[in-house]
Enzyme design. Structure first.
Site, mmCIF file in Angstrom:
data_model
loop_
_atom_site.group_PDB
_atom_site.id
_atom_site.type_symbol
_atom_site.label_atom_id
_atom_site.label_comp_id
_atom_site.label_asym_id
_atom_site.label_seq_id
_atom_site.Cartn_x
_atom_site.Cartn_y
_atom_site.Cartn_z
ATOM 1 N N TYR A 26 -6.918 8.185 -15.932
ATOM 2 C CA TYR A 26 -6.000 7.666 -15.173
ATOM 3 C C TYR A 26 -4.828 6.853 -15.855
ATOM 4 O O TYR A 26 -5.337 5.726 -16.150
ATOM 5 C CB TYR A 26 -6.562 6.853 -14.151
ATOM 6 C CG TYR A 26 -5.590 6.502 -12.754
ATOM 7 C CD1 TYR A 26 -4.720 7.268 -12.452
ATOM 8 C CD2 TYR A 26 -5.504 5.448 -12.416
ATOM 9 C CE1 TYR A 26 -3.882 7.182 -11.325
ATOM 10 C CE2 TYR A 26 -4.620 4.938 -11.411
ATOM 11 C CZ TYR A 26 -3.681 5.757 -10.749
ATOM 12 O OH TYR A 26 -2.969 5.630 -9.787
ATOM 13 N N TYR A 180 -12.927 7.753 -2.328
ATOM 14 C CA TYR A 180 -12.801 6.809 -3.472
ATOM 15 C C TYR A 180 -12.287 5.401 -2.820
ATOM 16 O O TYR A 180 -12.979 4.493 -3.017
ATOM 17 C CB TYR A 180 -11.987 7.212 -4.925
ATOM 18 C CG TYR A 180 -11.756 5.824 -5.731
ATOM 19 C CD1 TYR A 180 -12.758 5.780 -6.669
ATOM 20 C CD2 TYR A 180 -10.629 5.339 -5.671
ATOM 21 C CE1 TYR A 180 -12.400 4.689 -7.525
ATOM 22 C CE2 TYR A 180 -10.495 4.281 -6.536
ATOM 23 C CZ TYR A 180 -11.149 4.023 -7.586
ATOM 24 O OH TYR A 180 -11.070 2.890 -8.360
ATOM 25 N N HIS A 181 -10.975 5.479 -2.188
ATOM 26 C CA HIS A 181 -10.498 4.318 -1.909
ATOM 27 C C HIS A 181 -10.902 3.771 -0.650
ATOM 28 O O HIS A 181 -11.041 2.528 -0.650
ATOM 29 C CB HIS A 181 -9.007 4.526 -1.656
ATOM 30 C CG HIS A 181 -8.126 5.424 -2.641
ATOM 31 N ND1 HIS A 181 -8.325 6.706 -2.999
ATOM 32 C CD2 HIS A 181 -7.669 4.778 -3.771
ATOM 33 C CE1 HIS A 181 -7.432 6.934 -4.171
ATOM 34 N NE2 HIS A 181 -6.929 6.048 -4.591
ATOM 35 N N LYS A 545 1.890 -10.121 2.033
ATOM 36 C CA LYS A 545 1.437 -9.193 1.131
ATOM 37 C C LYS A 545 2.996 -8.586 0.777
ATOM 38 O O LYS A 545 3.401 -7.626 1.290
ATOM 39 C CB LYS A 545 0.826 -8.040 1.752
ATOM 40 C CG LYS A 545 0.259 -6.877 0.926
ATOM 41 C CD LYS A 545 -0.719 -7.456 -0.104
ATOM 42 C CE LYS A 545 -0.984 -6.532 -1.146
ATOM 43 N NZ LYS A 545 -1.709 -6.755 -2.315
ATOM 44 N N ASP A 549 3.063 -3.087 -3.283
ATOM 45 C CA ASP A 549 1.639 -2.948 -3.537
ATOM 46 C C ASP A 549 1.064 -2.691 -2.160
ATOM 47 O O ASP A 549 0.828 -3.936 -1.351
ATOM 48 C CB ASP A 549 1.502 -4.211 -4.313
ATOM 49 C CG ASP A 549 -0.391 -4.449 -4.352
ATOM 50 O OD1 ASP A 549 -1.043 -3.320 -4.433
ATOM 51 O OD2 ASP A 549 -0.723 -5.584 -4.681
ATOM 52 N N HIS A 551 -2.481 -2.586 -1.950
ATOM 53 C CA HIS A 551 -4.102 -2.778 -2.047
ATOM 54 C C HIS A 551 -4.299 -4.257 -1.138
ATOM 55 O O HIS A 551 -4.028 -5.048 -1.715
ATOM 56 C CB HIS A 551 -4.413 -2.700 -3.325
ATOM 57 C CG HIS A 551 -4.149 -1.639 -4.085
ATOM 58 N ND1 HIS A 551 -3.379 -1.230 -4.691
ATOM 59 C CD2 HIS A 551 -5.339 -0.523 -4.384
ATOM 60 C CE1 HIS A 551 -3.625 -0.174 -5.221
ATOM 61 N NE2 HIS A 551 -4.993 0.435 -5.022
#
Length: 679
Positions: A26, A180-181, A545, A549, A551
């Site tokens: 990646y 995955y996430h 936040k 981004d 996450h």
């Protein structure tokens, strides 16, 4: 003569070995020129496919010169504004033969359109293109945060891509379902199975509902659905999870969607092993974690991955350097070529232990999928906040177990003393840094594109796109026309924003609590109460936040932990501008403002927020703390800017974090003290 059971043979009965999976890394950073060099270097070292990381403005549908883009250009991936960027990004790379995976979601249609336009410009038939656009918006709403449009128009764009790719790019996976996430956001194996399969079912329902696919076409669409999964350190359970995925997917596609062709029911998946469990402490141990996690997706032939990309040992510290990526690539090559792994039939057929574990996972997943189905499906479960709340709860429970020592992590909560790591030596300290000047080259390329193109062609292409969006026309051909006219990423997304609007999902924080009751928690609560008695109100933490981004695990866990400790907490979710965060802090009379930044733009973001606080006259009244992946070398600069406390992945002890925040606001240990004191 009976063939020995341990022999793997080809169709003629001769001993053989399996071909290895696709080796990917990646990768993408800085600008298209630097990323092109990185890709060609990685391919020259034996990588067999590309996995492209795009920067946050590209993922969120902004051109690099947008006001929100500045701090993020080239930080977590390559910035792409137009077809001119793609020309340079893929220069010298044979796109007609390479298998390309793009980690792109809300703007997936746009990036695939650029790829098709590039192929046609090179004289390559799009039918030769092979690869995947990630294009899973459900997991963006739940875990990753680069969504743009509401769920229903997002699903429409995905179905448009399946409809177009089926005939025009038949070897392209228009989307893959990403669990995955979800694991990175705290999902248990059961949740990962159930949420991903419910998501896949919602996609197939949407494809069927369009009514333009024959059953044969529909079966081919099912055959193009791929998955992108995660594999954690409990590698036996992870291997069983992959077998459960394969069996459940076969069951769902056969029984619910009447897919008769067995090859279209195969569970095809790529994987990146777990990053959440990589530690900042004793980071060299992460190399062993990555190896063990890779075993979970390669040992079982029946559930072996089709493509594998591995994180690097230092990803809890920064983006990886080329050498770090090479080390992870070599791990894959040794596993595939030096060992005898690929010489045997499935090693676990007939194992009662594995069979029972797989069955238990399947039963639990079926029960969870039933709950989601009774809500109306996965989109309804997203919009109600059910899925997000479930993930936040699981993540809070995971952290509580680590904090209590019930989950042992070497180097973090056990055997914490260690010799200094030589891997962190050298001039760069073992971490990668993006050249701050690289953004200028990206911005200059964007300016040059705008100066050379025909504005009339751009306007016409965008008008056709908007008209098509309103009319329900398939938007792939119209997006390819935009790509050829040199429309930019921000212009394409803005046109569709004007029709579909933007979405803001639930944060999932409300109603959550930590399953952590210890003397330490009681001591922190006592400090909170003492501060409250002195000030006539509880301390109020505004969690911000900032930027693009998405996450949000860290900000969500801090919000949950602070509320558990007795703070009043205000958390508005992701993608807020510095001005919006400061406005919230001022209006809420915040005792302290906490920022979460994981994209590497912490210095730029901190300065913007502190400048805005000064402009609002609140710089001295509201202290600011910051958490994220912050290299040691950046901490002095953050403190000099005025950040009062800094938290990194090393700070896993949530009550220790709360204690340090209480120090910042001057909470007494024994008696009331002034509201703001030195950290």
């Amino acid at each position: 003569m009976t063939r020995p059971a341990h022999l793997l043979v080809d169709k003629d009965g001769r001993p053989t070995r399996d071909a290895p999976w696709i080796f990917r890394t990646y990768a993408g950073h800085t600008n298209v020129r630097a990323s092109n060099t990185l890709y060609r270097d990685n391919l020259s070292r034996g990588q067999t496919g590309l996995s492209i990381a795009f920067d946050l403005p590209t993922q969120c549908g902004y051109s690099s010169d947008h006001g929100l883009a500045g701090p993020e250009i080239g930080k977590v991936g390559v910035p792409v504004n137009s077809l001119d960027d793609f020309e340079l990004l893929f220069e010298g790379i044979p796109i007609e033969t390479i298998n390309t995976s793009m980690t792109i979601n809300a703007t997936a249609m746009w990036l695939l359109s650029l790829y098709v336009a590039l192929a046609e410009q090179r004289g390559v038939s799009p039918t030769a293109l092979q690869g995947t656009t990630q294009n899973d918006l459900v997991k963006e709403y739940l875990a990753r945060g680069t969504y743009i449009f509401p769920p229903k128009p997002s699903m429409r764009l995905i179905v448009d891509m399946y409809e177009y790719c089926l005939h025009a790019i038949p070897r392209w996976n228009a989307s893959n379902i990403c669990s995955y996430h979800l694991q990175e956001a705290g999902a248990t194996p059961t949740q990962e199975l159930a949420f991903a399969l419910a998501n896949a079912a919602s996609l197939l329902d949407a494809i069927e509902a369009r009514g333009t696919f024959s059953h044969d076409d529909f079966e081919r669409c099912v055959g193009r659905v791929s998955f992108f999964t995660n594999a954690g350190i409990r590698f036996v359970e992870e291997m069983c999870k992959m077998r459960a995925f394969a069996e459940l997917w076969d069951e769902i596609t056969r029984d619910r969607y009447r897919v008769q062709t067995a090859k279209y029911r195969l569970f095809r998946y790529g994987v990146q092993v777990n990053s959440l469990g990589l530690t900042e402490e004793q980071p060299e141990n992460n190399a062993w974690r990555i190896l063990i996690e890779a075993l979970g997706v390669t040992l079982s032939r029946k559930a072996r991955c089709r493509a594998l990309q591995l994180p690097t040992w230092n990803e809890a510290l920064s983006l990886p350097r080329p050498w770090d990526q090479q080390w992870s690539l070599r791990l894959q090559q040794i596993l595939a070529y030096e060992t005898d792994l690929l010489e045997y039939p499935d090693l676990f057929d007939g194992s009662p232990v594995v069979a029972a574990k797989v069955e238990a996972l399947k039963e639990a997943a079926r029960a969870e999928m039933k709950v989601i189905a009774e809500m109306g499906g996965v989109l309804e479960a997203v919009e109600s906040g059910y899925l997000k709340s479930a993930l936040v709860r699981s993540q809070a429970e995971r952290l509580a177990r680590i904090n209590a020592g019930d989950t042992l992590i070497v180097g973090r909560n056990r055997w914490t003393e260690a010799l200094p790591s030589p891997l962190l030596g050298g001039d760069d300290g073992g971490i990668f840094r993006v050249d701050a000047a690289s953004a200028a080259e990206t911005l200059e390329m964007l300016r040059a594109t705008r100066s050379r193109r025909s504005q009339g062609e751009v306007d016409a292409a965008l008008k056709a796109l908007v008209d098509g969006a309103r009319a329900g026309t398939n938007l792939m051909p119209l997006s390819i026309a935009c790509a050829k006219a040199r429309v930019t990423t921000g212009e394409w997304a803005a046109a569709l924003r004007s029709v579909f609007g933007e979405y803001r999902p639930a944060t999932g924080v409300d109603g959550q609590h930590l399953a952590l009751e210890t003397p330490r928690v009681a001591a922190v609560r006592a400090r909170v109460e003492a501060w409250a008695r002195a000030h006539g109100q509880r301390p109020r933490l505004v969690v911000g936040k900032p930027g693009l981004d998405g996450h949000s695990n860290g900000s969500e866990m801090i919000a949950v932990a602070a509320r558990h400790a007795g703070f009043d907490v205000v958390y508005g979710g992701i993608r807020m501008t510095p001005a919006e965060i400061v406005q919230s802090a001022v209006e809420e009379d915040a005792s302290v403002l906490g920022l979460s930044v994981l994209s590497g733009s912490h210095l730029e973001v901190a300065k913007l927020v502190l400048d805005e606080l000064a402009a609002q006259g609140a710089r001295d009244a509201i202290p600011v703390v910051l958490g994220g992946i912050v290299p040691e070398g950046d901490m002095p600069a953050l403190r000099e800017l005025g950040i009062r406390a800094i938290f990194t992945p090393r700070d896993f002890d949530l009550m220790d974090v709360m204690d340090r925040i209480l120090d910042v606001i001057g909470a007494p240990h024994d008696a009331p003290e002034p509201r703001v004191a030195s950290a």
